[in-house]
Design an enzyme around this catalytic site. Sequence first.
Site, PDB file in Angstrom:
ATOM      1  N   TYR A 190       0.835  -1.206   0.000  1.00  0.00           N
ATOM      2  CA  TYR A 190       0.000   0.000   0.000  1.00  0.00           C
ATOM      3  C   TYR A 190       0.867   1.252   0.000  1.00  0.00           C
ATOM      4  O   TYR A 190       0.641   2.187  -0.779  1.00  0.00           O
ATOM      5  CB  TYR A 190      -0.926  -0.017   1.211  1.00  0.00           C
ATOM      6  CG  TYR A 190      -1.975   1.073   1.203  1.00  0.00           C
ATOM      7  CD1 TYR A 190      -3.001   1.055   0.266  1.00  0.00           C
ATOM      8  CD2 TYR A 190      -1.950   2.115   2.131  1.00  0.00           C
ATOM      9  CE1 TYR A 190      -3.976   2.053   0.247  1.00  0.00           C
ATOM     10  CE2 TYR A 190      -2.913   3.097   2.123  1.00  0.00           C
ATOM     11  CZ  TYR A 190      -3.922   3.069   1.187  1.00  0.00           C
ATOM     12  OH  TYR A 190      -4.875   4.063   1.167  1.00  0.00           O
ATOM     13  N   LYS A 198       1.057   4.104  -2.946  1.00  0.00           N
ATOM     14  CA  LYS A 198       0.621   5.480  -2.698  1.00  0.00           C
ATOM     15  C   LYS A 198       1.771   6.481  -2.794  1.00  0.00           C
ATOM     16  O   LYS A 198       1.582   7.606  -3.278  1.00  0.00           O
ATOM     17  CB  LYS A 198      -0.077   5.577  -1.341  1.00  0.00           C
ATOM     18  CG  LYS A 198      -1.436   4.895  -1.288  1.00  0.00           C
ATOM     19  CD  LYS A 198      -2.420   5.532  -2.280  1.00  0.00           C
ATOM     20  CE  LYS A 198      -3.814   4.958  -2.152  1.00  0.00           C
ATOM     21  NZ  LYS A 198      -4.775   5.576  -3.086  1.00  0.00           N
TER      22      LYS A 198
END
Length: 238
Positions: free
Chosen positions: A152, A156
Amino acid sequence: MTDKVVIVTGAGQGLGEAIANTLGAAGAVVCACDIKEDKVKNVAQAINDGGGAAYPFVLDVRNAEGIRQTVDDIMAEHGRIDILINNAGTDMTLGIEDLSVTDWDRVVDVNLCGPFLLSKTVYPLLKRQGRGHIVNIASTAAKRVWTEASAYHASKWGLLGFSHALHAEGRRDNIKVTAVIAGGMRTPFIMDRFPDTDPNVLQDPKNVADTVHFVLTQPDETVIPEVMVLPMRETSWP
């Protein structure tokens, strides 16, 4: 926003639903995209029932051909695309020893490759029109780190870098690009996975959607490349 044709990915729930509702209420023509057909149809129907204009599309943002077909369908129906909101996202809460290559690929494909594929497909259309706006929904996960979230964070942080790079390119073609860095929200993305989270320390996704609306309604001569929206009581950032 009146009659602006807007693509919103991940529009079936959470922040994507809030963005679709907010822009629909502001007069935009919302092309709501989600991998979950029933959810995105319900969102579009609610906007239409409220007097707005919305069209549901079943879309997996990992699928380049599906993106091309969806964009072609929107262009055939509406003749233009003004705004792209790259909101679809996913995560796997696993340490690196338990995170499979398949898990890694899925998170990176949805969160980073998806915005690239959509932007690459839509960009030439915006350039031909002489204007347009791409908004990438990032996260405080692009500014800090926690455990069991390596895929993640990688996606991001990558999305934030991609957004700024695209901003630099887009200015030459009168295309605005903005990264919206959202802090914790009361959405299924958090509440379903971490049910012990105190909802009072999170923010209403409508607040972030209002910020997206604000970014999109700046004067033509102004662009906001990055904005961060945090809940007042969630203090892990900064």
